[in-house]
Design a protein around this motif. Structure first.
Motif, mmCIF file in Angstrom:
data_model
loop_
_atom_site.group_PDB
_atom_site.id
_atom_site.type_symbol
_atom_site.label_atom_id
_atom_site.label_comp_id
_atom_site.label_asym_id
_atom_site.label_seq_id
_atom_site.Cartn_x
_atom_site.Cartn_y
_atom_site.Cartn_z
ATOM 1 N N PHE A 116 65.356 -6.629 42.806
ATOM 2 C CA PHE A 116 64.560 -7.862 42.744
ATOM 3 C C PHE A 116 64.787 -8.710 43.991
ATOM 4 C CE2 PHE A 116 65.520 -6.650 38.410
ATOM 5 C CZ PHE A 116 64.284 -6.718 37.800
ATOM 6 N N TRP A 117 63.687 -9.248 44.516
ATOM 7 C CA TRP A 117 63.772 -10.208 45.621
ATOM 8 C C TRP A 117 64.039 -11.601 45.081
ATOM 9 C CZ3 TRP A 117 64.331 -8.706 50.354
ATOM 10 C CH2 TRP A 117 63.730 -7.531 50.811
ATOM 11 N N ALA A 118 63.447 -11.890 43.908
ATOM 12 C CA ALA A 118 63.583 -13.234 43.335
ATOM 13 C C ALA A 118 63.386 -13.115 41.836
ATOM 14 C CB ALA A 118 62.540 -14.171 43.932
ATOM 15 N N GLY A 119 63.729 -14.145 41.110
ATOM 16 C CA GLY A 119 63.541 -14.119 39.673
ATOM 17 C C GLY A 119 64.440 -15.158 39.029
ATOM 18 N N ASP A 120 64.259 -15.327 37.706
ATOM 19 C CA ASP A 120 65.106 -16.270 36.964
ATOM 20 C C ASP A 120 66.137 -15.471 36.205
ATOM 21 O OD1 ASP A 120 63.799 -18.654 37.643
ATOM 22 O OD2 ASP A 120 62.153 -18.099 36.311
ATOM 23 N N VAL A 121 67.373 -15.689 36.526
ATOM 24 C CA VAL A 121 68.435 -14.898 35.902
ATOM 25 C C VAL A 121 69.167 -15.734 34.863
ATOM 26 C CG1 VAL A 121 70.597 -13.682 36.318
ATOM 27 C CG2 VAL A 121 68.814 -13.640 38.037
#
Ligand code: ADP
Length: 326
Positions: A315-320
């Motif tokens: 993933f390059w970005a996201g809400d973890v």
């Protein structure tokens, strides 16, 4: 709070004297004005929030500068070559990233900083709002012209989070970087970073790096319960100008390392500043929610996750979010 030319020069003289007394005569010689005029400028500066002590036969010395962000104060003692070459300060604008983009399109040079005392439309990722009340935070954007390969874009956020971490650490406060773009103190967000790039498929020509730091807020609206400020953590006001100058100086160091291609070292340092490795998480990226274990951060800055079936996801970005243990 605008200063006129002579007042700016006077502030510089007082700053350069490093808190020692300087005689009225000395100042009047340097400024090329009468002693009476010097006294008038001192009075004006005091009205504008400067605390200047005056003692007969010794002269003047600068005790405290107003807790307002001005170009004069940001530049006083800023030892950088590129970052902060030009500084623009606004009392209230919608978003420093928007203003920076407009200035960049108009030809502003790399290293220009755009600062606002208040943002009325501060933004986070995916159009989320960033709460930016007046006079309490540091809301600013840096324009850079990096000419890096486009696939190195995550490194702009990587260096920025390392820089902010370092500057906050210097205040004696421990922080963790939350992948990919937040900085947390004991689980609460103290800083958000929003990098926006203007790139061709090959090259990043311009990047606008927005940084929002909660500095002196005493409290937050109930709709952002997971926010904290430096003041809430350390119990006293933090000097915003000094913090900003520290960040700009550190930014220049890290930006130079990035331009020198020190990708591996930067990712390693970034990885070591997180506590997500080895943890079970849920990650929301686009329309997907994927659960699994974070096994690494890739050389390029991606989060590497292995799902329960053993499949690898990047993933390059996201809400973890960390998974609660069942
Ligand atoms: P994230 O990456 O954490 O999802 P963003 O970086 O997009 O978030 O920031 C926006 C979110 O941060 C908002 O939706 C809100 O929950 C929270 N937020 C907004 N303003 C602040 C602030 N001043 N301090 C801390 N958190 C904030």
């Amino acid at each position: 709070m605008e200063l006129n030319k002579k007042e700016i020069e006077l502030v510089k003289i007082l700053h350069n004297n490093n808190g020692k007394f300087i005689s009225g005569e000395n100042i009047s010689d340097t400024l090329g004005v009468s002693r009476t005029a010097v006294w008038k400028y001192i009075k004006n500066l005091r009205k504008k929030g400067y605390i200047i002590e005056s003692v007969p036969r010794r002269g003047y010395h600068l005790v405290e500068v107003p807790d307002k962000i001005t170009v004069t104060e940001v530049l006083a003692g800023l030892k950088t070559n590129l970052i902060g070459k030009e500084v623009r300060v606004f009392s209230s604008i919608d978003s420093t990233n928007n203003k920076a983009r407009e200035l960049a399109k108009g030809g502003a040079s790399g290293g220009t900083i755009v600062i606002a005392e208040e943002q009325t439309g501060g933004k986070g990722r995916l159009g989320r709002k960033w709460y930016s009340p007046p006079y309490t935070g540091l809301w600013f954007s840096v324009i850079v012209r990096p000419h890096l390969p486009s696939n190195r874009a995550p490194f702009l956020t990587i260096i920025t989070s390392l820089v902010v971490k370092k500057a906050i650490n210097k205040l004696g406060i421990e922080v963790l970087i939350k992948w990919p773009n937040d900085i947390l103190i004991r689980g609460k967000k103290v800083c958000g970073i929003l990098s926006e790039i203007m790139a061709t498929p090959d090259v990043i020509n311009t990047a606008i790096i927005g940084i929002g730091i909660n500095v002196n807020q005493d409290s937050f609206p109930s709709k952002i319960p997971l926010a904290t400020s430096l003041k809430q953590v350390c119990g006293h006001n933090v000097n915003r100008i000094e913090l900003l100058q520290d960040i700009l100086m550190e930014f220049e160091n890290y930006y130079n390392r990035l331009k020198d291609g020190c990708y591996r070292d930067l990712v390693t340092e970034w990885k070591n500043s997180m506590d997500i490795l080895g943890k079970e998480v849920d990650i929301v990226a686009g329309n997907e929610i994927i659960s699994g274990k974070v096994v690494s951060i890739s050389r390029r800055g991606e989060l590497v996750l292995i799902d329960p079936d053993g499949n690898k996801h990047l993933f390059w970005a996201g809400d973890v979010t960390l998974r609660q243990k069942d």
